[in-house]
Design an enzyme around this catalytic site. Structure first.
Site, PDB file in Angstrom:
ATOM      1  N   ASP A 185       0.852  -1.194   0.000  1.00 50.87           N
ATOM      2  CA  ASP A 185       0.000   0.000   0.000  1.00 50.87           C
ATOM      3  C   ASP A 185       0.892   1.249   0.000  1.00 50.87           C
ATOM      4  O   ASP A 185       1.622   1.497   0.950  1.00 50.87           O
ATOM      5  CB  ASP A 185      -0.895   0.007   1.249  1.00 50.87           C
ATOM      6  CG  ASP A 185      -1.824   1.220   1.248  1.00 50.87           C
ATOM      7  OD1 ASP A 185      -2.732   1.250   0.402  1.00 50.87           O
ATOM      8  OD2 ASP A 185      -1.614   2.141   2.071  1.00 50.87           O
ATOM      9  N   TYR A 190       3.286   9.823   0.905  1.00 49.54           N
ATOM     10  CA  TYR A 190       4.223   9.203   1.848  1.00 49.54           C
ATOM     11  C   TYR A 190       5.674   9.515   1.476  1.00 49.54           C
ATOM     12  O   TYR A 190       6.591   9.231   2.248  1.00 49.54           O
ATOM     13  CB  TYR A 190       4.029   7.676   1.918  1.00 49.54           C
ATOM     14  CG  TYR A 190       2.638   7.232   2.321  1.00 49.54           C
ATOM     15  CD1 TYR A 190       1.748   8.111   2.936  1.00 49.54           C
ATOM     16  CD2 TYR A 190       2.204   5.932   2.091  1.00 49.54           C
ATOM     17  CE1 TYR A 190       0.471   7.704   3.294  1.00 49.54           C
ATOM     18  CE2 TYR A 190       0.930   5.517   2.444  1.00 49.54           C
ATOM     19  CZ  TYR A 190       0.070   6.405   3.040  1.00 49.54           C
ATOM     20  OH  TYR A 190      -1.190   5.994   3.389  1.00 49.54           O
ATOM     21  N   LYS A 219      -2.229   6.156  -4.233  1.00 53.92           N
ATOM     22  CA  LYS A 219      -3.359   7.054  -3.925  1.00 53.92           C
ATOM     23  C   LYS A 219      -3.144   8.435  -4.527  1.00 53.92           C
ATOM     24  O   LYS A 219      -2.031   8.977  -4.461  1.00 53.92           O
ATOM     25  CB  LYS A 219      -3.523   7.192  -2.406  1.00 53.92           C
ATOM     26  CG  LYS A 219      -3.515   5.862  -1.677  1.00 53.92           C
ATOM     27  CD  LYS A 219      -3.872   6.007  -0.220  1.00 53.92           C
ATOM     28  CE  LYS A 219      -3.628   4.708   0.527  1.00 53.92           C
ATOM     29  NZ  LYS A 219      -2.238   4.491   0.927  1.00 53.92           N
ATOM     30  N   HIS A 252      -7.273   9.512  -2.142  1.00 55.47           N
ATOM     31  CA  HIS A 252      -6.779   9.375  -0.763  1.00 55.47           C
ATOM     32  C   HIS A 252      -7.767   9.936   0.272  1.00 55.47           C
ATOM     33  O   HIS A 252      -7.987   9.356   1.321  1.00 55.47           O
ATOM     34  CB  HIS A 252      -5.423  10.092  -0.654  1.00 55.47           C
ATOM     35  CG  HIS A 252      -4.540   9.560   0.423  1.00 55.47           C
ATOM     36  ND1 HIS A 252      -3.176   9.516   0.324  1.00 55.47           N
ATOM     37  CD2 HIS A 252      -4.832   9.043   1.645  1.00 55.47           C
ATOM     38  CE1 HIS A 252      -2.668   9.000   1.433  1.00 55.47           C
ATOM     39  NE2 HIS A 252      -3.651   8.703   2.249  1.00 55.47           N
TER      40      HIS A 252
END
Ligand SMILES: NC(=O)c1ccc[n+]([C@@H]2O[C@H](COP(=O)([O-])OP(=O)(O)OC[C@H]3O[C@@H](n4cnc5c(N)ncnc54)[C@H](OP(=O)(O)O)[C@@H]3O)[C@@H](O)[C@H]2O)c1
Length: 455
Positions: A185, A190, A219, A252
């Protein structure tokens, strides 16, 4: 102490802001001069640059009261003296500084600005890693799966990557793939997709895994909600991950932010600048990604029932998942029942209660320290983490615990060989206390904030 010049300051101010910083620093620049040695190579943190000391204390108050940042996470300094970079001074800004260890610092230096820009090239010009060498004999990993409404098959278990620092992320993903994980994921926000991509790339080259066995999720970040930006958001992730397609691309959050280089744009008062883009418009652009074969499936994350209903009404391609926070303290029973009726799979994030979230408070209950969970773990000869993961799998929720620790990556994966009894499942169900560890409450005024509704 290193002398700082205007150029390096500009570079600092352009480093994209990272949402999940570990430490918050407030610098009040009073003039021109030196900066502490570590500042351009410190642990991920927010650097807030107020124009005046008054503004500095306001920012601190906002952080502690509205954003729940613990006081000890905030450090102040007035170390830059005689600063004359007026462009920087004019805007109160928040920025990020990365990597603390010598290794991470060294890597950061190697990472030239131009490397980052490469990723804006069209995907077709990048070396993709979809296929292993011809003579590859990949060991097949057994994994429970769930069939999505569009016919694709998703593993019930994967590795989360939020908050994994670049160097650790690469090692963690490599280790996970070796152990048998097949779902990763990821997310643009990130800021470690390149590292994850490297790990996937190398693992395919080493015949540890085939692309077709993998299920890679990414995302669309909030600054890419405008329909004309959705394609570039997806291409950026594909490029960083070095893949020609994703298995699943999800929105997201239902909340858009102002488009631009800052992953989280702030106004002068330290408030996130939202955008009014309607996520139904974003969804239409997501559908085009499927038509272009850049992703096999599309889905949602952090959407509530009413928001999903609105998507449902306009969707030519229905969402296959809604990825939401889910653990024994927030079991999402009502949302789960609704999603089930729609044929949408609930993917459980923060299944261990996100114990390392940057805004964690000491007085908050910890899922992994819960006495009943510990008792079930003791009785089954498992760890509390394994109990929490198994709980989701038995509820039919694919689950994505994050770890960068090899032994945890292994033990979290070892959840297929035991079962929780009906009674244990009932005990876990009863632990629900609607406790959200990722509430993004600083966005509660956003018109599309999802957590005002009951579910
Ligand atoms: N869609 C969204 O908005 C959203 C939001 C949040 C999360 N997510 C996704 O869901 C993933 C998982 O959620 P999360 O990262 O928030 O939290 P989590 O998986 O509940 O917890 C991760 C934390 O638990 C620690 N941990 C892992 N295994 C452990 C074990 N066996 N024993 C004790 N501690 C353990 C990890 O430490 P170490 O890494 O140091 O081992 C890490 O600090 C994320 O990484 C991300 O991919 C999505």
């Amino acid at each position: 102490m290193k002398k700082i010049n205007n150029n390096s300051l500009k570079i600092i101010s352009k480093i994209p802001f990272r949402q999940y910083s570990g430490e918050y620093r407030i610098f009040h620049f009073t003039g021109f001069g030196n900066t502490p040695k570590n500042d351009r190579c410190g642990e991920i943190r927010k650097l807030l640059i107020p124009k005046t000391l008054g503004e500095a204390s306001k920012i601190r108050d906002t952080l502690t009261s509205k954003d729940n940042v613990p006081k000890n996470a905030i450090k102040s300094a007035t170390s830059l003296k005689n600063l004359t970079n007026t462009a920087l001074l004019k805007s109160s800004s928040i920025t990020t500084i990365t990597s603390k260890t010598p290794n991470e610092c060294a890597e950061k230096k190697l990472e030239k600005k131009s490397d980052k820009l490469k990723c804006l090239r069209p995907v077709s010009r990048i070396k993709l890693v979809d296929e292993p060498p011809d003579d590859c004999n990949v060991r097949k990993a057994e994994m429970p799966t769930v069939k999505l409404r569009d016919g694709y098959v998703m593993p019930m278990f994967g590795l989360g990557t939020w908050g994994a620092p670049i160097i650790k992320a690469e090692k963690a993903v490599k280790h996970a793939l070796k152990v048998g994980y097949r779902m990763i994921d990821c997310a643009h926000v990130y800021e470690n997709e390149e590292a994850v991509g490297k790990a996937i790339n190398k693992s395919i080259e080493k015949c540890i895994v085939k692309r077709e066995e993998l299920f890679i999720i990414s995302k669309l970040w909030n600054t890419f909600h405008e329909p004309h930006l959705v394609l570039s958001g997806c291409q950026q992730s594909l490029c960083d991950l070095k893949l020609s397609y994703l298995n699943l691309y999800i929105i997201h959050w239902p909340m858009g932010y102002r488009a631009g280089d800052d992953l989280i744009p702030y106004d002068a008062c330290g408030r996130v600048i939202g955008s009014r883009v309607d996520y139904t418009e974003t969804w239409k652009a997501m559908e085009e990604l499927v038509e272009r074969r850049l992703t096999r499936s599309i889905g949602l994350s952090n959407f509530n029932k009413n928001q999903i209903e609105r998507i449902w009404k306009i969707a030519k391609i229905k969402p296959v998942v809604n990825q939401v926070e889910c653990h024994p303290y927030l079991n999402q029973k009502r949302l789960k029942a609704y999603l089930k009726k729609k044929g949408i799979v609930l993917v459980a994030y923060s299944p261990l209660g996100a114990p390392a979230r940057p805004w964690v408070r000491k007085d908050e209950p910890k899922v992994l320290d819960d006495n009943l969970i510990k008792t079930i773990a003791f009785n089954t000869g498992r760890t509390p983490a394994q109990v929490c993961i198994r709980y989701q799998i038995q509820r039919g929720n694919p689950v994505i615990p994050k770890s960068v620790t090899p032994s945890r990556i292994e033990s979290n994966f070892d959840v297929a060989s035991f079962e929780l009894s009906d009674q244990e499942m009932k005990i876990l169900d009863k632990l629900d206390r609607k406790l959200r560890f990722v509430p993004l409450s600083q966005l509660s005024n956003h018109p599309h904030y999802p957590f005002h509704d009951a579910f």
